[in-house]
Design an enzyme around this catalytic site. Structure first.
Site, mmCIF file in Angstrom:
data_model
loop_
_atom_site.group_PDB
_atom_site.id
_atom_site.type_symbol
_atom_site.label_atom_id
_atom_site.label_comp_id
_atom_site.label_asym_id
_atom_site.label_seq_id
_atom_site.Cartn_x
_atom_site.Cartn_y
_atom_site.Cartn_z
ATOM 1 C CG ASN A 9 -0.058 -5.747 9.138
ATOM 2 O OD1 ASN A 9 0.137 -6.877 8.904
ATOM 3 N ND2 ASN A 9 -0.366 -5.058 8.274
ATOM 4 C CE LYS A 11 2.104 -2.816 7.424
ATOM 5 N NZ LYS A 11 2.277 -1.512 7.061
ATOM 6 C CG HIS A 85 -3.226 -2.887 5.782
ATOM 7 N ND1 HIS A 85 -2.494 -1.944 4.870
ATOM 8 C CD2 HIS A 85 -2.906 -2.652 6.852
ATOM 9 C CE1 HIS A 85 -1.498 -1.622 5.668
ATOM 10 N NE2 HIS A 85 -1.778 -1.765 7.120
ATOM 11 C CD GLU A 87 0.885 -1.673 3.878
ATOM 12 O OE1 GLU A 87 0.764 -3.054 4.185
ATOM 13 O OE2 GLU A 87 1.665 -0.978 4.578
ATOM 14 C CD GLU A 157 -3.074 0.472 10.006
ATOM 15 O OE1 GLU A 157 -2.377 0.232 10.875
ATOM 16 O OE2 GLU A 157 -2.970 0.277 8.918
ATOM 17 N N GLY A 163 4.725 3.722 7.848
ATOM 18 C CA GLY A 163 5.851 3.612 7.481
ATOM 19 C C GLY A 163 6.623 4.785 7.378
ATOM 20 C CB SER A 199 4.764 5.867 12.209
ATOM 21 O OG SER A 199 5.170 5.979 10.828
HETATM 22 P P1 13P Z 1 3.921 0.911 10.594
HETATM 23 O O1 13P Z 1 3.602 0.757 11.990
HETATM 24 O O2 13P Z 1 5.287 0.321 9.822
HETATM 25 O O3 13P Z 1 3.717 2.384 10.234
HETATM 26 O O4 13P Z 1 2.563 0.274 9.856
HETATM 27 C C1 13P Z 1 1.243 0.535 10.074
HETATM 28 C C2 13P Z 1 0.481 -0.667 9.630
HETATM 29 O O5 13P Z 1 0.287 -0.369 8.346
HETATM 30 C C3 13P Z 1 -0.097 -1.499 10.545
HETATM 31 O O6 13P Z 1 -1.082 -2.212 9.664
#
Ligand code: 13P
Length: 237
Positions: A9, A11, A85, A87, A157, A163, A199
């Site tokens: 992903n 982003k 997601h 976010e 997740e 992150g 992560s």
């Molecule tokens: P990270 O691997 O940067 O923690 O992000 C995970 C994520 O949100 C994947 O969709």
């Protein structure tokens, strides 16, 4: 055992020059699904990667400025769609009703759905992780055609792990993944594939890859750096 799936992903990252450089470095590692910004999907498709959209419109078509529909994504050769997601739930205020509508749009356009669920740190501390996840699963999948459930993958997740460099213990991931599989099975008589995300990186992938009920990984930050992502793909395959 079926092959595990590695999904990147990206982003809201990378410029066009960076995307071109990325594609050239990943030529021998297409055994993954890349979810770039919409703008770059055609570049990855032309380079023969499997791709996913990071989001889709909840509307079918028409006067919705700035939106991209499931039908459009499907028409250019998109294979997957990440829906719900955290976010988007947090920053764009997507609730379960919206997530459910998007899941239905994706499925009706024959896209495979990667439905994201997970708890906040506060919910974890309160011991209500499973309640939260059960509610998300049931609300987000309400009234989807039963025959489409095999096109839905769940990504676990934990929001506090995204992150942050913090990852749950392997036993904790195992327990929640098993709970997710049971919850969906009870409702749909089908055991879904479940990915872990949060992560995941080139250093912890060996350890995470030993969790026997995890069917793959949804990788954020580490998928942006070819060397790191290649290490993850190679470890998992
Ligand atoms: P990270 O691997 O940067 O923690 O992000 C995970 C994520 O949100 C994947 O969709």
């Amino acid at each position: 055992m079926t092959k595990k799936l590695v999904v990147g992903n990206m982003k809201m990252n990378l410029t066009l020059d960076e995307v071109k450089d990325y594609i050239s470095k990943m030529q021998d590692y297409k055994d993954c699904v890349i979810c770039p910004s919409y703008l770059y999907l055609p570049y990855f498709i032309d380079a023969d990667f499997l791709v996913g959209a990071q989001n889709l419109s909840l509307y079918e078509k028409g006067a919705y400025t700035g939106e991209v529909s499931a039908i459009q994504a499907s028409s250019i050769g998109v294979d997957y769609a990440i829906i719900g997601h955290s976010e988007r739930r947090l920053f764009i205020h997507e609730d379960d009703l919206i997530v459910n509508a998007k899941v239905k749009r994706a499925l009706s356009s024959k896209l495979k759905v990667i439905l994201c669920v997970g708890e906040t740190r506060e919910e974890k501390n309160l011991g209500i992780t499973k309640d939260k996840i059960e509610k998300q699963l049931l609300d987000d999948l309400v009234d989807i055609p039963k025959e489409d459930i095999s096109d839905v993958l769940i990504a676990y997740e934990p929001i506090w792990a995204i992150g942050t460099g913090e990852v749950p213990l392997n036993e904790e991931i195992h327990d929640i993944v098993s709970f997710i599989k049971k919850t969906v099975k009870k409702e749909f008589h089908y055991t879904p594939k479940v990915l872990y995300g949060g992560s995941t990186n080139e250093k912890n992938i060996e350890e995470l890859n030993t969790i026997d009920n995890v069917d793959g990984f949804l990788v954020g930050g580490a998928c942006l750096v070819p060397d790191k992502f290649i290490k993850i793909i190679e470890t998992v395959k």
